[in-house]
Design a protein around this motif. Structure first.
Motif, PDB file in Angstrom:
ATOM      1  N   SER A  38      44.556  49.068  36.719  1.00  0.00           N
ATOM      2  CA  SER A  38      43.960  49.126  38.053  1.00  0.00           C
ATOM      3  C   SER A  38      42.832  48.098  38.113  1.00  0.00           C
ATOM      4  CB  SER A  38      43.398  50.520  38.318  1.00  0.00           C
ATOM      5  OG  SER A  38      42.292  50.760  37.456  1.00  0.00           O
ATOM      6  N   VAL A  39      42.357  47.849  39.310  1.00  0.00           N
ATOM      7  CA  VAL A  39      41.235  46.923  39.472  1.00  0.00           C
ATOM      8  C   VAL A  39      40.029  47.430  38.690  1.00  0.00           C
ATOM      9  CG1 VAL A  39      39.599  45.940  41.127  1.00  0.00           C
ATOM     10  CG2 VAL A  39      42.029  45.997  41.662  1.00  0.00           C
ATOM     11  N   SER A  40      39.769  48.713  38.737  1.00  0.00           N
ATOM     12  CA  SER A  40      38.609  49.237  38.004  1.00  0.00           C
ATOM     13  C   SER A  40      38.797  49.081  36.497  1.00  0.00           C
ATOM     14  CB  SER A  40      38.318  50.690  38.377  1.00  0.00           C
ATOM     15  OG  SER A  40      39.399  51.525  38.048  1.00  0.00           O
ATOM     16  N   GLU A  41      40.017  49.218  36.001  1.00  0.00           N
ATOM     17  CA  GLU A  41      40.265  49.004  34.571  1.00  0.00           C
ATOM     18  C   GLU A  41      40.082  47.535  34.196  1.00  0.00           C
ATOM     19  OE1 GLU A  41      43.431  52.528  33.507  1.00  0.00           O
ATOM     20  OE2 GLU A  41      44.160  50.809  34.680  1.00  0.00           O
ATOM     21  N   ILE A  42      40.475  46.639  35.077  1.00  0.00           N
ATOM     22  CA  ILE A  42      40.272  45.205  34.838  1.00  0.00           C
ATOM     23  C   ILE A  42      38.775  44.904  34.790  1.00  0.00           C
ATOM     24  CG2 ILE A  42      40.528  42.885  35.820  1.00  0.00           C
ATOM     25  CD1 ILE A  42      43.227  43.942  37.029  1.00  0.00           C
ATOM     26  N   ARG A  43      38.058  45.392  35.780  1.00  0.00           N
ATOM     27  CA  ARG A  43      36.614  45.148  35.819  1.00  0.00           C
ATOM     28  C   ARG A  43      35.921  45.716  34.580  1.00  0.00           C
ATOM     29  NH1 ARG A  43      34.250  46.571  41.492  1.00  0.00           N
ATOM     30  NH2 ARG A  43      32.449  45.522  40.574  1.00  0.00           N
ATOM     31  N   GLU A  44      36.355  46.886  34.138  1.00  0.00           N
ATOM     32  CA  GLU A  44      35.770  47.489  32.935  1.00  0.00           C
ATOM     33  C   GLU A  44      36.050  46.629  31.700  1.00  0.00           C
ATOM     34  OE1 GLU A  44      33.729  49.923  30.377  1.00  0.00           O
ATOM     35  OE2 GLU A  44      33.676  49.956  32.563  1.00  0.00           O
ATOM     36  N   ALA A  45      37.282  46.131  31.575  1.00  0.00           N
ATOM     37  CA  ALA A  45      37.652  45.323  30.407  1.00  0.00           C
ATOM     38  C   ALA A  45      36.898  43.996  30.364  1.00  0.00           C
ATOM     39  CB  ALA A  45      39.158  45.063  30.410  1.00  0.00           C
ATOM     40  N   LEU A  46      36.518  43.486  31.519  1.00  0.00           N
ATOM     41  CA  LEU A  46      35.859  42.174  31.596  1.00  0.00           C
ATOM     42  C   LEU A  46      34.348  42.266  31.744  1.00  0.00           C
ATOM     43  CD1 LEU A  46      38.338  40.324  33.966  1.00  0.00           C
ATOM     44  CD2 LEU A  46      38.339  40.386  31.465  1.00  0.00           C
ATOM     45  N   ARG A  47      33.811  43.451  31.847  1.00  0.00           N
ATOM     46  CA  ARG A  47      32.397  43.606  32.207  1.00  0.00           C
ATOM     47  C   ARG A  47      31.418  43.027  31.202  1.00  0.00           C
ATOM     48  NH1 ARG A  47      30.563  49.831  31.722  1.00  0.00           N
ATOM     49  NH2 ARG A  47      28.531  48.871  31.668  1.00  0.00           N
ATOM     50  N   TYR A  48      31.802  42.849  29.969  1.00  0.00           N
ATOM     51  CA  TYR A  48      30.881  42.309  28.963  1.00  0.00           C
ATOM     52  C   TYR A  48      31.046  40.807  28.768  1.00  0.00           C
ATOM     53  CZ  TYR A  48      29.996  47.192  28.105  1.00  0.00           C
ATOM     54  OH  TYR A  48      29.663  48.512  28.267  1.00  0.00           O
ATOM     55  N   ASN A  49      31.797  40.168  29.654  1.00  0.00           N
ATOM     56  CA  ASN A  49      31.932  38.713  29.658  1.00  0.00           C
ATOM     57  C   ASN A  49      31.107  38.192  30.830  1.00  0.00           C
ATOM     58  OD1 ASN A  49      34.225  37.987  27.648  1.00  0.00           O
ATOM     59  ND2 ASN A  49      34.927  39.792  28.748  1.00  0.00           N
ATOM     60  N   LEU A  50      30.081  37.432  30.527  1.00  0.00           N
ATOM     61  CA  LEU A  50      29.187  36.958  31.574  1.00  0.00           C
ATOM     62  C   LEU A  50      29.760  35.737  32.282  1.00  0.00           C
ATOM     63  CD1 LEU A  50      25.763  37.284  29.745  1.00  0.00           C
ATOM     64  CD2 LEU A  50      26.973  38.974  31.139  1.00  0.00           C
ATOM     65  N   CYS A  51      29.677  35.748  33.606  1.00  0.00           N
ATOM     66  CA  CYS A  51      30.045  34.604  34.441  1.00  0.00           C
ATOM     67  C   CYS A  51      28.920  34.420  35.445  1.00  0.00           C
ATOM     68  CB  CYS A  51      31.359  34.855  35.173  1.00  0.00           C
ATOM     69  SG  CYS A  51      31.733  33.572  36.399  1.00  0.00           S
ATOM     70  N   ARG A  52      28.316  33.249  35.436  1.00  0.00           N
ATOM     71  CA  ARG A  52      27.198  32.997  36.341  1.00  0.00           C
ATOM     72  C   ARG A  52      27.618  32.220  37.585  1.00  0.00           C
ATOM     73  NH1 ARG A  52      21.962  33.783  33.694  1.00  0.00           N
ATOM     74  NH2 ARG A  52      21.229  32.653  35.499  1.00  0.00           N
ATOM     75  N   CYS A  53      28.870  31.764  37.622  1.00  0.00           N
ATOM     76  CA  CYS A  53      29.312  30.951  38.766  1.00  0.00           C
ATOM     77  C   CYS A  53      29.723  31.792  39.960  1.00  0.00           C
ATOM     78  CB  CYS A  53      30.490  30.076  38.361  1.00  0.00           C
ATOM     79  SG  CYS A  53      30.057  28.831  37.152  1.00  0.00           S
ATOM     80  N   GLY A  54      30.076  33.030  39.726  1.00  0.00           N
ATOM     81  CA  GLY A  54      30.448  33.895  40.837  1.00  0.00           C
ATOM     82  C   GLY A  54      31.927  33.879  41.174  1.00  0.00           C
ATOM     83  N   THR A  55      32.805  33.599  40.235  1.00  0.00           N
ATOM     84  CA  THR A  55      34.247  33.617  40.510  1.00  0.00           C
ATOM     85  C   THR A  55      34.855  34.976  40.159  1.00  0.00           C
ATOM     86  OG1 THR A  55      34.792  32.711  38.337  1.00  0.00           O
ATOM     87  CG2 THR A  55      34.531  31.144  40.143  1.00  0.00           C
ATOM     88  N   HIS A  56      34.061  36.013  40.240  1.00  0.00           N
ATOM     89  CA  HIS A  56      34.507  37.341  39.817  1.00  0.00           C
ATOM     90  C   HIS A  56      35.759  37.820  40.544  1.00  0.00           C
ATOM     91  CE1 HIS A  56      30.166  37.110  38.894  1.00  0.00           C
ATOM     92  NE2 HIS A  56      30.579  37.602  37.749  1.00  0.00           N
TER      93      HIS A  56
END
Length: 167
Positions: free
Chosen positions: A124-142
């Protein structure tokens, strides 16, 4: 420093033997000795995710993993996922979704997404967001990054794009 001695690593399917101190951080061996530039050096503390590799299929921060810890295990870097002629589905999806601006975070995002999809092919989208949450992105392409993972999973991103927007 721990003593040097032969350390066996399997990186991207090829066995390598290194005669280096066993407490050498894996990222230095990958980048300096093997010329693999997918993993990036970011924080050096295992917090930003730019150096993420898969060790036995599990995402790991190569800036804090030592040769001793990785010895005898299978290490996969971004370069080991696919080739220019045959991209891994996650790599292709990130291109299709235009999920990059500066690109510095992409290694960690792609490696983490690959591990997620290996253990959960239709997250799910929430599972994707959880899996990626510890990878920092400062450009805003979330949103584009989440869309890319959805594309790789074969989920129509348009149907749940609003859910992917940061809250």
């Amino acid at each position: 420093m721990s003593s040097a001695g032969p350390v066996n690593l399997i990186v991207n399917g090829t066995e390598h033997v290194f005669d280096l101190p066993r407490d050498t951080k894996l990222i230095y061996v990958l980048r300096n000795d093997l010329g693999l530039n997918g993993p990036k050096f970011g924080c050096g503390l295992g917090e930003c995710g730019t150096c993420t590799v898969l060790i036995d299929g599990v995402p790991a921060r190569s800036c804090v993993v030592t040769l001793k810890t990785a010895e005898g295990r299978t290490v996969t870097t971004l370069e080991g996922l696919g080739t220019r002629d045959a991209l891994h589905p996650v790599q292709a999806a990130f291109i299709d979704a235009q999920a990059a601006q500066c690109g510095y975070c992409l290694n960690g995002m792609i490696m983490s997404a690959t591990a997620l999809l290996a253990r959960n092919p239709t997250p799910s989208v929430s599972e994707i967001r959880e899996a990626l949450r510890y990878n920092l992105c400062r450009c805003g392409t979330h949103v584009e990054i989440v869309r890319a993972v959805m594309i790789a999973a074969g989920v129509a991103p348009e149907a749940t794009l609003a859910e992917a927007a940061p809250s």
